[in-house]
Motif scaffolding. Sequence first.
Motif, PDB file in Angstrom:
ATOM      1  N   ILE A 146      47.663  51.438  83.406  1.00  0.00           N
ATOM      2  CA  ILE A 146      46.274  51.438  83.832  1.00  0.00           C
ATOM      3  C   ILE A 146      45.638  50.477  84.736  1.00  0.00           C
ATOM      4  O   ILE A 146      46.259  49.256  84.943  1.00  0.00           O
ATOM      5  CB  ILE A 146      45.534  51.089  82.213  1.00  0.00           C
ATOM      6  N   ALA A 147      44.930  50.642  85.507  1.00  0.00           N
ATOM      7  CA  ALA A 147      44.296  49.971  86.786  1.00  0.00           C
ATOM      8  C   ALA A 147      43.759  48.758  86.093  1.00  0.00           C
ATOM      9  O   ALA A 147      43.224  48.449  85.102  1.00  0.00           O
ATOM     10  CB  ALA A 147      43.419  50.594  87.849  1.00  0.00           C
ATOM     11  N   LEU A 148      44.012  47.554  86.869  1.00  0.00           N
ATOM     12  CA  LEU A 148      43.611  46.166  86.423  1.00  0.00           C
ATOM     13  C   LEU A 148      42.045  46.378  86.034  1.00  0.00           C
ATOM     14  O   LEU A 148      41.662  45.755  84.884  1.00  0.00           O
ATOM     15  CB  LEU A 148      43.811  45.106  87.548  1.00  0.00           C
ATOM     16  N   GLY A 149      41.209  46.552  87.043  1.00  0.00           N
ATOM     17  CA  GLY A 149      39.983  46.628  86.883  1.00  0.00           C
ATOM     18  C   GLY A 149      39.551  47.456  85.378  1.00  0.00           C
ATOM     19  O   GLY A 149      38.643  47.039  84.784  1.00  0.00           O
ATOM     20  N   THR A 150      40.006  48.658  85.422  1.00  0.00           N
ATOM     21  CA  THR A 150      39.659  49.430  84.161  1.00  0.00           C
ATOM     22  C   THR A 150      40.167  48.887  82.864  1.00  0.00           C
ATOM     23  O   THR A 150      39.355  48.819  82.128  1.00  0.00           O
ATOM     24  CB  THR A 150      40.363  50.879  84.430  1.00  0.00           C
ATOM     25  N   ALA A 151      41.512  48.509  82.995  1.00  0.00           N
ATOM     26  CA  ALA A 151      41.813  47.941  81.611  1.00  0.00           C
ATOM     27  C   ALA A 151      41.228  46.532  81.375  1.00  0.00           C
ATOM     28  O   ALA A 151      41.110  46.233  80.150  1.00  0.00           O
ATOM     29  CB  ALA A 151      43.302  47.671  81.914  1.00  0.00           C
ATOM     30  N   TYR A 152      40.799  45.669  82.230  1.00  0.00           N
ATOM     31  CA  TYR A 152      40.350  44.511  81.705  1.00  0.00           C
ATOM     32  C   TYR A 152      38.864  44.770  81.181  1.00  0.00           C
ATOM     33  O   TYR A 152      38.552  44.134  80.403  1.00  0.00           O
ATOM     34  CB  TYR A 152      40.426  43.420  83.155  1.00  0.00           C
ATOM     35  N   ALA A 153      38.260  45.626  82.053  1.00  0.00           N
ATOM     36  CA  ALA A 153      36.907  46.051  81.684  1.00  0.00           C
ATOM     37  C   ALA A 153      36.931  46.490  80.212  1.00  0.00           C
ATOM     38  O   ALA A 153      35.983  46.414  79.430  1.00  0.00           O
ATOM     39  CB  ALA A 153      36.143  46.766  82.633  1.00  0.00           C
ATOM     40  N   VAL A 154      37.621  47.489  80.053  1.00  0.00           N
ATOM     41  CA  VAL A 154      37.927  48.074  78.667  1.00  0.00           C
ATOM     42  C   VAL A 154      38.195  47.278  77.507  1.00  0.00           C
ATOM     43  O   VAL A 154      37.494  47.046  76.548  1.00  0.00           O
ATOM     44  CB  VAL A 154      38.730  49.249  78.893  1.00  0.00           C
ATOM     45  N   TRP A 155      39.092  46.419  78.009  1.00  0.00           N
ATOM     46  CA  TRP A 155      39.547  45.324  76.876  1.00  0.00           C
ATOM     47  C   TRP A 155      38.385  44.166  76.471  1.00  0.00           C
ATOM     48  O   TRP A 155      38.018  43.956  75.318  1.00  0.00           O
ATOM     49  CB  TRP A 155      40.672  44.506  77.506  1.00  0.00           C
ATOM     50  N   THR A 156      37.687  43.588  77.624  1.00  0.00           N
ATOM     51  CA  THR A 156      36.520  42.802  77.192  1.00  0.00           C
ATOM     52  C   THR A 156      35.280  43.535  76.687  1.00  0.00           C
ATOM     53  O   THR A 156      34.563  42.772  75.885  1.00  0.00           O
ATOM     54  CB  THR A 156      36.141  42.178  78.514  1.00  0.00           C
ATOM     55  N   GLY A 157      35.318  44.868  76.877  1.00  0.00           N
ATOM     56  CA  GLY A 157      34.090  45.755  76.427  1.00  0.00           C
ATOM     57  C   GLY A 157      34.293  45.886  75.113  1.00  0.00           C
ATOM     58  O   GLY A 157      33.442  45.711  74.091  1.00  0.00           O
ATOM     59  N   ILE A 158      35.664  46.084  74.389  1.00  0.00           N
ATOM     60  CA  ILE A 158      35.923  46.153  73.052  1.00  0.00           C
ATOM     61  C   ILE A 158      35.707  44.912  72.485  1.00  0.00           C
ATOM     62  O   ILE A 158      35.038  44.968  71.470  1.00  0.00           O
ATOM     63  CB  ILE A 158      37.368  46.861  73.139  1.00  0.00           C
ATOM     64  N   GLY A 159      36.145  43.994  73.039  1.00  0.00           N
ATOM     65  CA  GLY A 159      35.954  42.693  72.401  1.00  0.00           C
ATOM     66  C   GLY A 159      34.627  42.115  72.528  1.00  0.00           C
ATOM     67  O   GLY A 159      34.034  41.742  71.251  1.00  0.00           O
ATOM     68  N   ALA A 160      33.998  42.402  73.229  1.00  0.00           N
ATOM     69  CA  ALA A 160      32.251  42.083  73.318  1.00  0.00           C
ATOM     70  C   ALA A 160      31.724  42.983  72.161  1.00  0.00           C
ATOM     71  O   ALA A 160      30.801  42.318  71.335  1.00  0.00           O
ATOM     72  CB  ALA A 160      31.693  42.156  74.592  1.00  0.00           C
ATOM     73  N   MET A 161      31.826  44.180  72.432  1.00  0.00           N
ATOM     74  CA  MET A 161      31.152  45.089  71.379  1.00  0.00           C
ATOM     75  C   MET A 161      31.548  45.001  69.902  1.00  0.00           C
ATOM     76  O   MET A 161      30.589  44.690  69.042  1.00  0.00           O
ATOM     77  CB  MET A 161      31.547  46.637  71.753  1.00  0.00           C
ATOM     78  N   GLY A 162      32.883  44.678  69.807  1.00  0.00           N
ATOM     79  CA  GLY A 162      33.350  44.594  68.377  1.00  0.00           C
ATOM     80  C   GLY A 162      32.993  43.137  68.037  1.00  0.00           C
ATOM     81  O   GLY A 162      32.547  43.074  66.700  1.00  0.00           O
ATOM     82  N   SER A 163      33.023  42.170  68.668  1.00  0.00           N
ATOM     83  CA  SER A 163      32.681  40.912  68.118  1.00  0.00           C
ATOM     84  C   SER A 163      31.066  40.840  67.912  1.00  0.00           C
ATOM     85  O   SER A 163      30.695  40.227  66.877  1.00  0.00           O
ATOM     86  CB  SER A 163      33.014  39.895  69.276  1.00  0.00           C
ATOM     87  N   ALA A 164      30.200  41.332  68.545  1.00  0.00           N
ATOM     88  CA  ALA A 164      28.854  41.387  68.281  1.00  0.00           C
ATOM     89  C   ALA A 164      28.557  42.277  67.180  1.00  0.00           C
ATOM     90  O   ALA A 164      27.680  41.822  66.212  1.00  0.00           O
ATOM     91  CB  ALA A 164      28.174  42.256  69.349  1.00  0.00           C
ATOM     92  N   LEU A 165      29.184  43.356  66.913  1.00  0.00           N
ATOM     93  CA  LEU A 165      29.344  44.201  65.496  1.00  0.00           C
ATOM     94  C   LEU A 165      29.667  43.439  64.465  1.00  0.00           C
ATOM     95  O   LEU A 165      28.960  43.308  63.410  1.00  0.00           O
ATOM     96  CB  LEU A 165      30.028  45.401  65.655  1.00  0.00           C
ATOM     97  N   ILE A 166      30.755  42.703  64.542  1.00  0.00           N
ATOM     98  CA  ILE A 166      31.433  41.734  63.476  1.00  0.00           C
ATOM     99  C   ILE A 166      30.427  40.646  63.193  1.00  0.00           C
ATOM    100  O   ILE A 166      29.957  40.432  62.064  1.00  0.00           O
ATOM    101  CB  ILE A 166      32.523  41.375  63.597  1.00  0.00           C
ATOM    102  N   GLY A 167      29.781  40.258  64.116  1.00  0.00           N
ATOM    103  CA  GLY A 167      28.751  39.070  63.918  1.00  0.00           C
ATOM    104  C   GLY A 167      27.345  39.577  63.235  1.00  0.00           C
ATOM    105  O   GLY A 167      27.168  38.732  62.552  1.00  0.00           O
ATOM    106  N   MET A 168      27.262  40.767  63.278  1.00  0.00           N
ATOM    107  CA  MET A 168      25.958  41.270  62.759  1.00  0.00           C
ATOM    108  C   MET A 168      26.296  41.446  61.230  1.00  0.00           C
ATOM    109  O   MET A 168      25.689  41.356  60.334  1.00  0.00           O
ATOM    110  CB  MET A 168      25.537  42.519  63.319  1.00  0.00           C
ATOM    111  N   TRP A 169      27.598  42.062  60.916  1.00  0.00           N
ATOM    112  CA  TRP A 169      27.796  42.408  59.776  1.00  0.00           C
ATOM    113  C   TRP A 169      28.283  41.157  58.814  1.00  0.00           C
ATOM    114  O   TRP A 169      27.946  41.088  57.755  1.00  0.00           O
ATOM    115  CB  TRP A 169      29.208  43.285  59.964  1.00  0.00           C
TER     116      TRP A 169
END
Length: 104
Positions: free
Chosen positions: A53-76
């Motif tokens: 997977i291309a660098l930009g795509t992989a890194y953006a998806v990885w950080t996106g999952i982390g940001a989204m998941g962390s925010a949802l865990i923080g809420m929960w």
Amino acid sequence: MSWSILLIAGLLEVAWATGLKFSEGFTRPVITAMTVAAMVGSVWLLGLAMRQIALGTAYAVWTGIGAMGSALIGMWLFGEAASAARLACLALIGLGIVGLKLLG
């Protein structure tokens, strides 16, 4: 297979971000060790995924999952704000992740 590896890497990012909170500033040794293990695993799997997977795509998806998941865990788990606007912003991150998957 690379996308599955990337998903797991992103979920481990959520795990280590959550572990940082639970480690209380690295004062809890067992949780700190688990957090560091999740960090290493997350970055290692990200590197494996980047073989296909291309660098930009992989890194953006990885950080996106982390940001989204962390925010949802923080809420929960930690009672952080879950306003409609905040959830809408998280949905936009999710749409970005899906878009990168479909286009990448």
